[in-house]
Design an enzyme around this catalytic site. Sequence first.
Site, PDB file in Angstrom:
ATOM      1  N   HIS A   1       0.826  -1.222   0.000  1.00  0.00           N
ATOM      2  CA  HIS A   1       0.000   0.000   0.000  1.00  0.00           C
ATOM      3  C   HIS A   1       0.852   1.260   0.000  1.00  0.00           C
ATOM      4  CE1 HIS A   1       0.216   0.921   4.422  1.00  0.00           C
ATOM      5  NE2 HIS A   1       0.264  -0.396   4.566  1.00  0.00           N
TER       6      HIS A   1
ATOM      7  N   ASP B   1      -0.257   4.438   0.962  1.00  0.00           N
ATOM      8  CA  ASP B   1      -0.530   5.452   1.985  1.00  0.00           C
ATOM      9  C   ASP B   1       0.232   5.137   3.268  1.00  0.00           C
ATOM     10  OD1 ASP B   1      -2.208   3.150   2.409  1.00  0.00           O
ATOM     11  OD2 ASP B   1      -3.354   4.323   3.867  1.00  0.00           O
TER      12      ASP B   1
ATOM     13  N   ASP C   1       6.140   1.331   6.486  1.00  0.00           N
ATOM     14  CA  ASP C   1       4.795   0.768   6.371  1.00  0.00           C
ATOM     15  C   ASP C   1       4.012   1.693   5.453  1.00  0.00           C
ATOM     16  OD1 ASP C   1       2.307  -0.278   6.656  1.00  0.00           O
ATOM     17  OD2 ASP C   1       2.082   0.232   8.773  1.00  0.00           O
TER      18      ASP C   1
ATOM     19  N   GLU D   1      -4.989   1.975   2.684  1.00  0.00           N
ATOM     20  CA  GLU D   1      -5.005   0.757   3.507  1.00  0.00           C
ATOM     21  C   GLU D   1      -5.136   1.109   4.987  1.00  0.00           C
ATOM     22  OE1 GLU D   1      -3.356  -2.612   5.926  1.00  0.00           O
ATOM     23  OE2 GLU D   1      -2.729  -0.521   5.869  1.00  0.00           O
ATOM     24  N   GLU D   2      -4.452   2.173   5.384  1.00  0.00           N
ATOM     25  CA  GLU D   2      -4.404   2.525   6.808  1.00  0.00           C
ATOM     26  C   GLU D   2      -5.771   2.954   7.342  1.00  0.00           C
ATOM     27  OE1 GLU D   2      -2.025   1.814   8.645  1.00  0.00           O
ATOM     28  OE2 GLU D   2      -0.184   1.831   7.496  1.00  0.00           O
TER      29      GLU D   2
ATOM     30  N   ASP E   1       3.747  -6.321   3.650  1.00  0.00           N
ATOM     31  CA  ASP E   1       3.286  -5.251   4.535  1.00  0.00           C
ATOM     32  C   ASP E   1       3.520  -5.593   6.005  1.00  0.00           C
ATOM     33  OD1 ASP E   1       2.036  -2.908   5.297  1.00  0.00           O
ATOM     34  OD2 ASP E   1       0.003  -3.695   5.083  1.00  0.00           O
TER      35      ASP E   1
HETATM   36 ZN   LIG Z   1       0.809  -1.404   6.359  1.00  0.00          ZN
END
Ligand SMILES: [Zn+2]
Length: 398
Positions: free
Chosen positions: A78, A80, A136, A170-171, A193
């Site tokens: 991801h 973001d 992340d 995703e977050e 991830d």
């Molecule tokens: Zn993540």
Amino acid sequence: MSSVRERFLRYVQVETTSCEANECCPSTPGQMILGEMLVSELLAMGVRDARMDAHGYVYGSIPAKGAGQKPAIGLIAHMDTSDAVPGTTRPQVIPAYDGGVIRLQNGTEISGFSFLQQLKGQELIVTSGDSVLGADDKAGVAEIMALCERLLAPDAPDHGKICIGFTPDEEIGRGADLFDVEGFGADFAYTVDGGALGELEYECFNAASCRVTVKGVSIHPGSAKGQMVNASLIAMEFAGMLPSWERPEHTEGYEGFYHLTGMSGNEEAAELRYILRDHDAAKLEEKKATVLAAVAWLNGRYGEGTVTVELKDSYRNMREIVEQYPEILDRAKKAFLDNGIEPSTQPIRGGTDGARLSYMGLPCPNLSTGGYNFHGRKELIPVPAMEKMVDVLASLVC
Ligand SMILES: [Zn+2]
């Protein structure tokens, strides 16, 4: 050629914090900027179908090379980053970590983490202390991008079709919402991830959210006797009826919880917002039943309709799905072992895009990125771990 290190340092400098309050997708424009950057880099390295859709999802594929039928494998990360710490990322490089206290630019110190000793002598990338690093999940993005470049080199080993997907938001739990599983074209996939090198995750929570609303009766406190029904106090009573030992701060491993994420109220109206989590689907149902029983009891005491509750399922434990395909996990374990890394499987105390995708027809466990301390100022990633993950991904698909 652009190393995984260079890629990572480039991507983290694009501000891509997602924002729950924004309804649109992607929730923030910076994610589109990174998406465009990734598409042009993919095109430049020879991924001919690299594209970004109107919602910021980036897709591309590398055709199979060599003889023999191999599965089409998806790799997903991801774009973001978490809004847990605001601020623009200014990554800092520690060329050779001495094993001691790490002092960040703004004075924040990183120490006391048991993993630090293993990183002695390695090149680390840290924050300035003012933001998250964004490993992340830009470490996952950089590792997949570096793998693509490696697979497109003339001397690359044979492999099956590789499908690449970079998702927005995703977050804030929306990464899988608009994912085009069919267009993606993979038989199965892995999100890249996770944290420390070797993590292989395929169990996550079953998740639900819960909104409790209380209707009270407001009247001047001077003449309230026998009249006032204080909604806020009833809300507190509700909160007191849930088992206090089943909270995030008191649970670990496979233990589920009730977590109060927000509250508001006065005499007339009050609201409590919870998330409920459990790896065991039956136990999550028990938690919902406990909530409903508490509501019923309060209505018995204060009158029907005083307390109402809205329960909503969010995502399910992907274990049910992934376990049906042991070869997907075996492939990941072998890829780690072939590169001298002991795989470690632990239940995720959260959810991933992969959990949702697994139920959308794309079985999708989660692999490490090599990073530590996600969602905070002390986030960091060792460069050798990222390089190793590119090797692991290569073993995975070849
Ligand atoms: Zn993540």
